[in-house]
Write an enzyme that holds these catalytic residues in place. Structure first.
Site, PDB file in Angstrom:
ATOM      1  N   ARG A   1       2.637  29.098   6.808  1.00 31.32           N
ATOM      2  CA  ARG A   1       1.615  29.713   5.976  1.00 31.32           C
ATOM      3  C   ARG A   1       1.365  31.159   6.401  1.00 31.32           C
ATOM      4  NH1 ARG A   1      -3.884  29.052   3.592  1.00 31.32           N
ATOM      5  NH2 ARG A   1      -4.938  29.680   5.482  1.00 31.32           N
TER       6      ARG A   1
ATOM      7  N   HIS B   1      -2.112  21.325  16.433  1.00 24.14           N
ATOM      8  CA  HIS B   1      -1.038  20.925  15.523  1.00 24.14           C
ATOM      9  C   HIS B   1      -1.188  21.623  14.170  1.00 24.14           C
ATOM     10  CE1 HIS B   1       1.856  18.507  13.333  1.00 24.14           C
ATOM     11  NE2 HIS B   1       0.921  18.080  12.515  1.00 24.14           N
TER      12      HIS B   1
END
Lengths: 425, 425
Positions: free
Chosen positions: A152, A143
């Site tokens: 990111r 996850h």
């Protein structure tokens, strides 16, 4: 017939339908309202709810070391669980014994069974505990990697701290509700560009997270960490936790202090607390931890549990689609590691704190524990049985999470966490 | 003599020393233990503690709309505050009346005053409330700018969201303790390089944060936001909040889910809840808000309060140095804006939630509300009266926060939040 597990129970004189979540061996604990309005602590065998206060009133729960049997009369399990893991385990053993098929004590006695036993569907299940503190961990590596890759950096999705400690944050307890409670779509601020002027309105990215949570059964002193070898003794049981999330609100607000309005509008738990004793046969090894955790986090090899979790969407028209099959065995950080880290700094715990795992994702695309991951932030819609598709939850959708452990013919179920999305005000 | 404020009270027949935090007009509420061990709700006038249960037992608190006067007998103010702001205000008015110099009802009656009145130093003050949920906001612009400049970007220290919403996070309630409780230096992970392999050990950057906190007095329904014009009605009073922080632990852990182990080892509150009625005369305008907040956050001009906050370090040898003088008037986001934002998504509140401001810093270097800022992350040591210096707290240091509002000869004090740092285990 499959060979029964060593811990396999005797059969019960209460009927247990095949595939039931609640065989005699389970004996979970919950709180419910009888048809006459009285609120009591219950357990469940098959489709029968057992009123524990009435059982205790017959003298059948004596000599367990529980000094005040009125704990079964209260509107939460807190006072019962405050007796500690050993006594709660003894109560479970006693109940298994009372309802074993060869035990006549209640089955064939003159005692009034009708007050003790009710059809489960006549009992309205309520919040099982008064939640003291609640932490949501972020313990699934898959996850965390998925979220990191989306928002990111695909090549380095994990933050530098992630492999060294179980990342977590403190969550809101007031909005934790029991299965069956509808949740209103939250309004809030979001910023499509994530830096420009925010806009206001109902969330356009309402998601679930498939999680489990564990519950504590002791009070510790402030300043005294729990050593990892002792963590088990403070954990009484587990339940299903649906951490509803408004991704657009969360995305705008969470830097630098973490999720807030994106999470606190509602979390939905299953009503039955499944004991760690019932789950003990389902221990499994966790994923290899590399780098090796610091000594305070080093634990047994079989630190995880093999609990299947399934999430489904039911549309308003009633068609239901299984959208996720995951398992707590995938968790990188285990519950004993989570609790030990929580108290490392001297933070004290109390009876009926709740510690959730964070969304649990596995390696396969159908094992991702949130719609954010299943639809890869909207780029890969989820196809439902009725021909419609979803990237996030629609108004009037019902999200159902079920969980169970199964092994050698024994099934220990958690029941379900169900919630329907109401339109924003 | 200065002109008395319009709201200035009558004098009391109980002596109030000059400069006392507790004139007759204050009437804060707290919980304390009598010398005989009994725990009661109290107020305080000068150096006299008033046992509210004994006062009520004399029939003097009747007809206030408080149906069960045993609320003053419990070990928290929760049930008293659950009566709501109006009734609690009426109780305060009644107490002011009973102790006004011209009122003979208790002063000159045959009633037994000795059970009602005790020297304040004979009462051990305890936690005033059982904290339900706790949120720590980040509402001081100067504080956020200082932290941003140190760790992010001097030219653009605020995150894009900061000027649009009161940033906050949910905090740990179990470790909130009352003034006088010592706190052990936490151990934890930190990473001097902030990306490399972490190290384990006692925090080397133990800090305080000078904050106030407000307390709620109602339960709302999940899914129902509180409109900003109604927020006041849900807030009963305020106290001092010292949000102890381990900066090195916090720095390593806080991305992406916010502070956790860096905060949850202890927060120290003052024992007296000062009512919003007592603080009303000290309303002042807040800083200009530019950009203009979204409509749901638009509020009255005099949204802030003029409350001075002073923080001091007392060394083990007993020398005390004032290191910070700040004021809640500097807060960018006010308490009504904080509470409204908290519930925007439908998050419900309960009686005795606690909402802290975040460290409050002003524009002047001596008004910075944390050692992180006062020492500019260690680069500018703080000089103490005894000739030693500090960048962060040493073992055995005592941190004292005092707060008071003062105007036209009237002083409403909060008392103090005191804690001593114990060495790590």
């Amino acid at each position: 017939m499959v060979k029964k597990a060593k811990t396999s129970p005797l059969r019960s004189w209460i009927e247990v339908p095949e595939g039931s979540d609640f065989p005699l061996y389970n004996i979970p604990f919950g709180v419910g309202r009888r048809p006459n309005g009285k609120v009591r602590c219950f357990t469940r065998i098959g489709n029968t709810a057992v009123d524990l206060y009435m059982l205790a009133s017959l003298g059948l729960m004596d000599e367990l070391g529980i000094p005040d049997l009125r704990v079964f009369k209260w509107a939460s399990l807190n006072d019962f669980f405050a007796n500690g893991r050993e006594r709660v385990a003894a109560a479970r053993e006693r109940i298994i014994n009372i309802f074993s098929e060869n035990n006549p004590v209640l089955r064939t006695s003159h005692l009034d069974k009708t007050k003790v036993l009710l059809p489960a569907d006549q009992v309205q299940m309520l919040m099982p505990i008064k939640v003291r503190d609640y932490t949501d961990f972020y313990s699934s590596k898959e996850h965390a990697e998925h979220v990191g890759a989306m928002f990111r950096d695909k090549s380095s999705p994990l933050q530098p701290n992630w492999l060294h400690l179980p990342v977590g944050y403190h969550g809101r307890t007031s909005s934790i509700v029991v299965s069956g409670t509808a949740i209103r779509r939250p309004k809030g601020q979001s910023s499509p560009s994530n830096a420009g002027k925010p806009v206001f309105g109902p969330s356009k990215a309402l998601d679930f997270e498939a999680e489990t949570a564990f519950i504590t059964c002791s009070n510790t002193e402030l300043g005294q960490p729990i050593e990892i070898g002792q963590a088990d003794q403070h954990i009484i049981g587990m339940l299903i936790f649906n951490d509803l999330s408004a991704r657009d609100i969360q995305q705008w607000e969470y830097v630098p202090l973490g999720p807030f309005q994106g999470k606190s509008f509602g979390s939905v738990i299953s009503p039955w607390v499944v004991t760690m004793e019932a789950l003990e046969p389902f221990r499994v090894a966790g994923p290899e931890q590399n780098p090796k955790p610091m000594p305070y986090l080093q634990t047994r090899k079989d630190r995880n549990f093999d609990i299947c979790i399934e999430a489904s969407i039911r549309t308003p028209e009633g068609s239901e689609t299984l959208i996720c099959k995951t398992n707590t065995r995938y968790l990188y950080w285990s519950i004993d590691q989570q609790l030990t880290h929580q108290t490392l700094n001297g933070c004290n715990i109390r009876v009926c704190d709740l510690y959730a795992s964070g969304a649990i994702s596995g390696p396969e695309p159908d094992s991702y524990g949130s719609m954010l991951e299943l639809s890869w932030n909207g780029s890969n819609p989820i196809h439902l049985e009725d021909g419609t598709q979803r990237t996030f939850l629609n108004d009037h959708d019902t999200l159902i999470i079920r969980a169970f452990a199964e092994k050698q013919g024994m099934r220990i179920g958690f029941g379900e966490s169900v919630t329907t999305v109401l339109p924003a005000l």
